[in-house]
Motif scaffolding. Structure first.
Motif, mmCIF file in Angstrom:
data_model
loop_
_atom_site.group_PDB
_atom_site.id
_atom_site.type_symbol
_atom_site.label_atom_id
_atom_site.label_comp_id
_atom_site.label_asym_id
_atom_site.label_seq_id
_atom_site.Cartn_x
_atom_site.Cartn_y
_atom_site.Cartn_z
ATOM 1 N N LEU A 122 8.943 -0.217 4.564
ATOM 2 C CA LEU A 122 7.986 0.994 4.842
ATOM 3 C C LEU A 122 7.115 0.232 6.150
ATOM 4 N N ILE A 123 6.920 1.275 6.838
ATOM 5 C CA ILE A 123 6.161 0.702 8.118
ATOM 6 C C ILE A 123 4.622 1.061 7.749
ATOM 7 N N ALA A 124 3.803 -0.159 8.041
ATOM 8 C CA ALA A 124 2.449 0.046 8.148
ATOM 9 C C ALA A 124 2.011 0.092 9.606
ATOM 10 N N HIS A 125 1.550 1.456 9.874
ATOM 11 C CA HIS A 125 1.500 1.686 11.352
ATOM 12 C C HIS A 125 -0.025 1.633 11.781
ATOM 13 N N ARG A 126 -0.989 1.417 10.802
ATOM 14 C CA ARG A 126 -2.426 1.124 11.163
ATOM 15 C C ARG A 126 -2.765 -0.192 10.856
ATOM 16 N N SER A 127 -3.738 -0.600 11.497
ATOM 17 C CA SER A 127 -3.975 -2.047 11.638
ATOM 18 C C SER A 127 -4.845 -2.353 10.313
ATOM 19 N N GLU A 128 -4.573 -3.632 9.758
ATOM 20 C CA GLU A 128 -5.176 -3.975 8.284
ATOM 21 C C GLU A 128 -6.524 -4.985 8.774
ATOM 22 N N MET A 129 -7.572 -4.399 8.664
ATOM 23 C CA MET A 129 -8.783 -5.328 8.970
ATOM 24 C C MET A 129 -9.488 -5.586 7.734
ATOM 25 N N GLY A 130 -8.960 -5.246 6.605
ATOM 26 C CA GLY A 130 -9.700 -5.718 5.370
ATOM 27 C C GLY A 130 -9.980 -4.427 4.512
ATOM 28 N N THR A 131 -9.296 -3.063 4.946
ATOM 29 C CA THR A 131 -9.556 -1.851 4.131
ATOM 30 C C THR A 131 -8.571 -1.635 3.227
ATOM 31 N N GLY A 132 -7.312 -2.341 3.257
ATOM 32 C CA GLY A 132 -6.313 -2.241 2.409
ATOM 33 C C GLY A 132 -5.149 -1.364 3.010
ATOM 34 N N ILE A 133 -5.550 -0.729 4.135
ATOM 35 C CA ILE A 133 -4.687 0.424 4.770
ATOM 36 C C ILE A 133 -3.174 0.212 4.473
ATOM 37 N N ARG A 134 -2.819 -1.308 4.893
ATOM 38 C CA ARG A 134 -1.597 -1.687 5.015
ATOM 39 C C ARG A 134 -0.761 -1.585 3.647
ATOM 40 N N THR A 135 -1.535 -1.296 2.623
ATOM 41 C CA THR A 135 -0.858 -1.235 1.419
ATOM 42 C C THR A 135 -1.227 0.246 1.079
ATOM 43 N N SER A 136 -2.135 0.811 1.229
ATOM 44 C CA SER A 136 -2.525 2.164 0.663
ATOM 45 C C SER A 136 -1.598 3.253 1.343
ATOM 46 N N LEU A 137 -1.175 3.197 2.647
ATOM 47 C CA LEU A 137 -0.392 4.195 3.298
ATOM 48 C C LEU A 137 1.040 4.325 2.760
ATOM 49 N N PRO A 138 1.497 2.881 2.678
ATOM 50 C CA PRO A 138 3.162 2.480 2.174
ATOM 51 C C PRO A 138 3.075 3.137 0.780
ATOM 52 N N LEU A 139 1.884 2.800 0.032
ATOM 53 C CA LEU A 139 2.265 3.133 -1.591
ATOM 54 C C LEU A 139 2.212 4.586 -1.674
ATOM 55 N N VAL A 140 1.642 5.309 -0.626
ATOM 56 C CA VAL A 140 1.718 6.839 -0.862
ATOM 57 C C VAL A 140 3.220 7.309 -0.613
ATOM 58 N N MET A 141 3.807 6.832 0.489
ATOM 59 C CA MET A 141 5.387 7.037 0.681
ATOM 60 C C MET A 141 5.940 6.489 -0.569
ATOM 61 N N ALA A 142 5.879 5.455 -0.960
ATOM 62 C CA ALA A 142 6.625 4.772 -2.045
ATOM 63 C C ALA A 142 6.375 5.734 -3.387
ATOM 64 N N ASP A 143 5.270 6.143 -3.508
ATOM 65 C CA ASP A 143 4.997 7.199 -4.601
ATOM 66 C C ASP A 143 5.746 8.362 -4.781
ATOM 67 N N GLU A 144 5.751 9.233 -3.544
ATOM 68 C CA GLU A 144 6.574 10.123 -3.498
ATOM 69 C C GLU A 144 8.282 10.017 -3.517
ATOM 70 N N MET A 145 8.686 8.592 -2.985
ATOM 71 C CA MET A 145 9.945 8.563 -2.968
ATOM 72 C C MET A 145 10.356 7.935 -4.364
ATOM 73 N N GLU A 146 9.566 7.829 -5.474
ATOM 74 C CA GLU A 146 9.735 6.979 -6.559
ATOM 75 C C GLU A 146 10.430 5.466 -6.434
ATOM 76 N N ALA A 147 9.937 4.877 -5.493
ATOM 77 C CA ALA A 147 10.391 3.644 -5.050
ATOM 78 C C ALA A 147 9.769 2.527 -6.120
#
Lengths: 157, 754
Positions: free
Chosen positions: B69-94
């Motif tokens: 899964l691509i993290a296309h936003r920058s990780e500066m401490g917000t957790g975005i590098r995890t949060s957006l991929p997990l949105v994809m993972a959830d919908e695809m039942e990964a």
């Protein structure tokens, strides 16, 4: 002042390493630039932010202000060397509390916390504040750092 | 909202984006027997090792079953590098343990990558759900085809497609087959019901957690590539000013110094991309470079801001807000209502310049190659913008520039600006060798893009029935645009929409005004931006109004917010900017606003009796489309030492995508607010910043920050909005109001000095 390069043998993470550098080179830059140990971070260069904290004979020191020439045969431990058999209990506590945000200062925070707990197995809030007040976290993870130290102290992890 | 020349086009998942790659190396002749063609049930989990199913730019499934899964936003401490991929993972039942996150380079194909303005989740939640759901549907179609059954008999369960009969096929096995299918259209896609979420709204730890605690995580400062030399730059204390002469003899005599040379400074206003320039020192390692820089002698020249004095500037702004300014929002006649008022509450509010001071200072590795291309490794918030800026500075095409985004050792807006990366690229070209440019902490604090200092005056009229009938808010601050243009004479309308023109109170006579102030130092956006200043002023005056009305501050707030309504700011304000999205899509809904106020009241034991020296303060503010109410408990001792034992936040950010990281943003936001409220201040004299490190630019340490912070969510299914910036604006006035309760002292100037 121009200082010629000299050879130094250091004891880092239980290994003897030799480097050649100017004697006033801070340990921080020797670790990072010459030994590839980049877990220790630069934050201020004047020993007031704690990002560069390592242990010298078990005591927390600021490596940005510790010249190589002052180390001699003292044992240096960096974040890379604390978990000899897997993760150190303090690292486990950091994971259990999900402490880091950006994570940049956390090596230094963990090194300060380990040094505290080695000297004081059951620190009070005041003890924790005193030991950790030299470490800045701009993300503001202080609440979880405090919890993680308490967890590690009570062997919850 | 913020000046950004990068392509800001709203990303939309269209069929065109789903560029199908299919199975790599599949020639039709090499019909590789899928690894799954054995009798072992588990073997049906995987397929050909070289199979690649990549139906869109964010998701790739390999034959091995690994999901990238691509993290296309920058990780500066917000957790975005995890949060957006997990949105994809959830919908695809990964299966999250089979997910590998890959950080995107800067490329327009990923859509908006400008990690800034608290909009990553808001902008990408829906498109990435669709992307994940599309992949799931294709995997189901592939399985149904394989089994020759109707797709309704199949469902996706934890990295497998399972048939009603109980048989199943793994994602790895299906990758190649799914890759051969046409991409379904968006109207064929069904998103999951929120009750079925596996990751969204659940607790998922950040992907990099173990790497961080073991020191293995790689930030910009940690990048090592062969033949790397280190550069630092000696800069004119006045940003944008030049030099008369320099002497590098002492510096070049130091062993290990490669070169000392002049990089022409860019005159003010230089914008966000231009190198500040100065004397560049290149050496074999960092310490040698720093020592050599100290040995360089320079006679600086003066620039156009040589007389800038931030203290005098503040006094000038404070004087200006005593008189009517340019009226940007008007309703009724505030002047008339004030004359008729029985009580008038008024106060000035002052906020100084502030520095971002991320723990990791600006730094970048650049490698200018012999073929004219350039590769960058850097902690940047906006890699596409950096790509443009580097290409322009080097006179090459964007396609010749590669921007690798490392982890960011925090940023707070500083690392949005490409200037430091452009410097590194220019030095690498000059030196014809890979370069790591380090901004030391002194560089960082003395040459930041500072938060706008600001003076405000607010005047509130209360009539004989104890009703608030008039509101006059005047603000003066240098515009962020002033860094790029001498034409920017004062606050822009967009900037005023951060806390002035979006004032939510139901008051009959309103006048919101701005007064000009010209930027004389680089100004930039800092976490929460102008909401810091305006949230502080409004949150504080509202507390004074409550006192004057002899009302509980929370009841006063609920009264001011008035009836349940979606405020039509577009009718009230010309060119209203709702954080770059349509007001009808993300309205300012006073019902939701009041809900967070009521929730914080309930959770914080508001009104409990407190001993002498303790106080509770309240404030609420909507920024970046998120509603936040805050109660701060404070203890002030006889020596005026301030402790913050407890903070409560009640928030409405829509669906909370990763609640633990949201709580972390609020805990951290309170600590960040504590820095600004209690500690931080940048002063400028003769065009030069007087602070230069953490010994004089003070920030909150463990002893200053809140000891506990509780975050309470309003539960709803509204569209998610950002949480990086919204915690800060209400925290500061809530703290000030708590100090008032504890001490009787009103705070009207930051940082707080009791």
């Amino acid at each position: 002042m121009i200082l010629p390069m000299e050879k130094f043998t250091l004891n880092i993470n239980d290994q003897k390493v030799s480097i050649e550098c100017a004697p006033d080179t801070p340990l921080l830059w020797a670790l990072r630039d010459q030994l590839g140990l980049t877990g220790t971070k630069y934050g201020c260069g004047i020993a007031i932010c704690g990002s560069c904290t390592v242990h010298m004979d078990g005591t927390a020191v600021r490596s940005c202000s510790l010249p190589i020439s002052a180390i001699n045969d003292k044992a240096i431990t960096t974040i890379e060397g604390v978990g000899k058999d897997g993760l150190h209990p303090v690292q486990k506590a950091w994971i259990a509390e999900n402490v880091p945000q950006c994570g940049f200062c956390q090596s230094g925070q963990i090194m300060s916390a380990i040094a505290l707990l080695e000297q004081n197995g059951n620190p009070s809030d005041a003890d924790i504040e005193q030991a950790m007040s030299g470490n800045i976290c701009r993300c503001g993870t202080y609440i979880r750092i405090r919890s993680a130290i308490k967890n590690a102290a009570t062997n919850k992890v | 909202m913020k000046p950004n020349p990068s392509n800001n086009k709203l990303f939309k998942v269209s069929r065109r984006d789903f560029v199908k790659i299919g199975a790599l190396g599949s020639t039709g002749l090499i019909l590789g027997i899928p690894l799954g063609c054995k009798q072992d049930k588990n073997a049906f989990l995987t397929g050909r090792e070289d199979a690649v199913f990549a139906p869109n730019v964010y998701i790739t499934i390999l034959g091995t079953g690994e999901v990238q899964l691509i993290a296309h936003r920058s990780e500066m401490g917000t957790g975005i590098r995890t949060s957006l991929p997990l949105v994809m993972a959830d919908e695809m039942e990964a299966d999250w343990t089979k997910v590998k996150i890959i950080q995107a380079i800067g490329d327009v194909k990923y859509g908006d990558q400008n990690t800034d303005g608290s909009y990553s989740v808001r902008m990408f939640y829906q498109p990435l759900r669709v992307a994940g759901a599309t992949v799931k549907l294709m995997l189901m179609q592939a399985a149904a085809q394989e089994w020759q059954v109707d797709i309704s008999e199949c469902k996706a369960v934890n990295h497998e497609i399972v048939h009603n009969s109980g048989k199943s096929l793994g994602y790895g096995y299906l990758a190649e087959k799914a890759g051969a299918l046409p991409i379904p259209s968006e109207n064929e896609i069904t998103l999951k019901d929120s009750r079925d979420f596996k990751f969204i709204s659940k607790e998922t730890v950040i992907y990099d957690l173990e790497d961080i605690v073991t020191g293995k995580a790689v930030y910009g400062l940690d990048v090592q590539i062969p033949d790397l030399k280190v550069a630092v730059i000696k800069r004119n204390p006045e940003a944008g000013a030049g030099m008369k002469s320099f002497n590098s003899d002492m510096a070049t005599a130091i062993e290990g110094v490669s070169k000392v040379y002049k990089m022409e400074p860019t005159a003010f206003p230089m914008g966000y991309n231009a190198p500040l320039g100065g004397i560049v020192v290149v050496a074999n390692n960092t310490w040698t470079a720093i020592k050599a820089r100290n040995a360089v002698e320079v006679v600086w020249d003066k620039g156009i801001n040589a007389s800038y004095d931030s203290n005098a500037f503040m006094q000038q702004m404070q004087r200006s807000v005593q008189k009517e300014g340019q009226i940007k929002r008007q309703l009724g006649s505030a002047t008339k209502a004030l004359k008729e008022a029985t009580k008038v509450i008024e106060s000035d509010f002052l906020v100084p310049h502030l520095a971002h001071s991320p723990m990791e200072t600006p730094c970048a590795v650049a490698r200018h190659n012999a073929d004219g291309t350039c590769e960058i490794w850097a902690p940047v918030q906006s890699p596409q913008w950096v790509r443009q800026a580097v290409a322009a500075a080097l006179g090459i095409e964007e396609s010749q520039v590669t921007i690798n985004v490392t982890l960011l050792g925090s940023a707070f807006g500083r690392k949005s600006k490409p200037d430091f990366v452009v410097e590194a690229a220019l030095i690498s070209k000059e030196m014809n060798t890979p370069i790591k440019l380090l901004w030391t902490r002194e560089d960082d604090i003395q040459h930041d893009f500072y938060h706008s200092n600001c003076a405000q005056h607010i005047k509130v009229g209360i009539d004989k029935n104890n009703k608030v009938t008039s509101w006059v808010h005047r603000t003066a601050f240098p515009s962020i645009s002033g860094t790029a243009s001498a034409e920017a004479k004062g606050p822009s309308s967009d900037e005023l929409c951060m806390g002035v023109l979006d004032m939510p109170f139901e008051i009959e006579n309103v006048s919101c005004e701005s007064l000009d102030a010209i930027a004389q130092i680089r100004i930039g956006w800092l976490r929460s931006v102008h909401n810091i200043n305006h949230g502080f002023a409004i949150g504080s005056i509202v507390d004074q109004v409550a006192q004057a009305r002899e009302m509980d501050p929370i009841d006063n707030m609920l009264d001011l917010l008035g009836s349940d309504r979606k405020i039509d700011f577009t009718a009230l304000v010309e060119g209203f900017n709702n954080y770059n999205v349509k007001l009808e899509d993300y309205p300012c809904d006073t019902h939701r606003f009041k809900q967070v106020v009521q929730l914080v009241k309930e959770k914080s034991e508001w009104g409990k009796s407190l001993p002498k020296g303790k106080g509770m303060g309240f404030a609420a503010h909507r920024s970046f489309l998120t509603y936040v109410a805050c109660v701060v408990e404070v203890e002030v001792d006889d020596n005026n030492n301030i402790k913050i034992p407890m903070v409560h936040f009640a928030i409405d950010c829509g669906v909370p995508v990763n609640p633990d990281r949201i709580r972390a943003q609020f805990e951290g936001g309170a600590a960040f607010g504590a820095s600004l409220a209690l500690k931080s201040e940048i002063n400028v004299k003769n065009g030069a910043v007087t602070e230069d490190n953490f010994n004089n630019y003070l920030v909150a340490r463990m002893t200053d920050a809140p000891i506990n912070t509780a975050v309470h969510f309003v539960e709803n299914e509204e569209k998610p909005t950002g949480v990086g910036e919204p915690p800060v604006p209400p925290f500061i006035p809530a703290l000030c109001n708590a100090i008032f309760m504890a001490t009787g002292k009103r705070i009207t100037r930051l940082p707080i000095r009791l």
